[in-house]
Design a protein around this motif. Structure first.
Motif, PDB file in Angstrom:
ATOM      1  N   GLU A 170       1.713   7.126  -3.941  1.00  0.00           N
ATOM      2  CA  GLU A 170       1.288   8.486  -3.833  1.00  0.00           C
ATOM      3  C   GLU A 170       0.250   9.195  -4.274  1.00  0.00           C
ATOM      4  O   GLU A 170       0.078  10.397  -4.194  1.00  0.00           O
ATOM      5  CB  GLU A 170       2.665   9.287  -4.146  1.00  0.00           C
ATOM      6  N   SER A 219      -4.422   9.217  -1.013  1.00  0.00           N
ATOM      7  CA  SER A 219      -4.488   9.242   0.568  1.00  0.00           C
ATOM      8  C   SER A 219      -5.026   7.751   1.019  1.00  0.00           C
ATOM      9  O   SER A 219      -5.797   7.273   0.385  1.00  0.00           O
ATOM     10  CB  SER A 219      -4.783  10.509   1.199  1.00  0.00           C
ATOM     11  N   ASN A 269       0.605   7.124   5.414  1.00  0.00           N
ATOM     12  CA  ASN A 269       0.534   7.207   4.068  1.00  0.00           C
ATOM     13  C   ASN A 269       1.783   7.314   3.252  1.00  0.00           C
ATOM     14  O   ASN A 269       2.872   6.877   3.900  1.00  0.00           O
ATOM     15  CB  ASN A 269      -0.056   8.783   3.947  1.00  0.00           C
TER      16      ASN A 269
END
Length: 355
Positions: free
Chosen positions: A252, A255, A279
């Motif tokens: 996380e 991206s 993602n």
């Protein structure tokens, strides 16, 4: 109203046996969707359908209430080599139900449906939607991504995937890269041509050794793996092109676009991304659904495996029966006790929940 877990488990198991017997490879799910739609409607529940995606909405939805989505997928991968049993024949041995899709994610699919039936038979502080989606194994655009705009607004999703009924509060994303090195053909016996394989070697070593600086407490570092290489036509011809496939699992902290831009600054050869859409995803550890799971003795973790969570634009929690290590393997199975545990835990997790 007290849940009869034994009876719900029996019904869910019988449904799973039937589903195993219907091949449901990604993009070939029509017969499975037909069967499941008929099964649900025989329970007196109205269904909606788009392609091979199927969903039903609990009775008397109230726009003043939040909405929970229960989701799992009906598709499977193709059977791998090494099956000692018939992949499309459900077989029960020593409390284990064998068959393709039993673990990934048939057990979640049938457990969530019977939990949906139970929960919608009584008043809840939320609306409930059950969605059986297709094309999950290939992250296909005809799957959950195409259905979500057709549903009422959703506040939180519970995604059924094999996690040992532990709550996955974060999940790695995926980006697939084609790396292309171009050279010049020549005769291997003479000092001529430009060998595309040699041009690729430095980039291959970079992908093996490079570490992105930002690491996740739950998901760890970004992981890059070279998974396929193609070059050459015959032994005496210097190859003029070499292609390399790279699997990138994002956390996380980045991206996919950010990772791609950074990779392009380091790699000497041409780099093309298949897509940026998958993602990493996560949910706040303080969310009421997560906190209720913790109160039930569940342990939040970060999952390295991709699911439809990557395509869900609102908070979601991944949690389901079975083990991810059994997915996509020969002689895939789920234990009947895992289905029973899932139904019991799902009900205790959701019954009376206030968001």
């Amino acid at each position: 109203m007290t849940a009869d877990i034994t009876n719900l488990t029996f019904e869910a198991t019988n449904l799973l046996k039937s589903l195993i017997g219907i091949p449901s490879i990604s993009k070939e799910e029509e017969k499975t969707a037909d069967f499941l739609q008929n099964y649900i409607e025989e329970q007196g529940i109205l269904t909606s359908r788009s392609g091979n995606n199927l969903w039903c909405i609990g009775p008397a939805p109230d726009t003043a209430k939040p909405t929970i989505l229960l989701n799992s997928h009906i598709d499977t991968v193709k059977p791998v080599q090494g099956w000692r049993r018939q992949p499309f024949t459900a077989k029960l041995e020593d409390g284990k139900l064998y068959g393709l899709g039993s673990n990934d994610a048939g057990a979640s699919l049938v457990s969530l449906f019977h939990v949906f039936r139970y929960l919608t038979a009584k008043e809840q502080a939320y609306n409930l939607i059950y969605l059986a989606s297709c094309e999950e194994e290939i992250s296909g655009k005809g799957g959950i991504e195409s259905v979500l705009p057709l549903l009422p607004p959703v506040n939180i999703a519970l995604v059924g995937e094999p996690t040992g009924m532990q709550p996955a509060v974060a999940e790695k994303g995926l980006m697939v890269l084609d790396v292309i090195a171009r050279g010049k053909a020549g005769h291997a016996a003479r000092d001529e041509g430009v060998n595309a394989i040699y041009r690729m070697m430095d980039d291959m070593e970079w992908f093996r050794r490079y570490r992105f600086p930002k690491e996740s407490a739950l998901l760890g570092p970004v992981k890059m793996t070279v998974t396929a290489i193609q070059a050459g036509t015959q032994h005496n011809v210097v190859p003029d092109i070499c292609t390399m496939l790279v699997d990138v699992r994002s956390n996380e902290c980045y991206s996919n676009e950010e990772l791609y831009e950074d990779i392009c600054t380091h790699v000497k050869n041409e780099v093309n991304a298949h897509s940026f859409r998958l993602n990493s995803s996560s949910i706040d550890i303080g969310h009421p659904l997560v906190q209720r799971a913790v109160a039930l003795g569940r342990i939040p973790f970060g999952s390295p495996a991709l699911s439809d969570q990557a395509l869900i634009p609102f908070p979601s929690l991944k949690m389901g029966p079975g083990q991810s290590s059994r997915s996509h393997t020969a002689d895939e199975y789920v234990e009947l006790s895992e289905i029973e545990e899932a139904i019991d835990l799902y009900i205790r997790l959701l019954d009376g929940l206030v968001l």
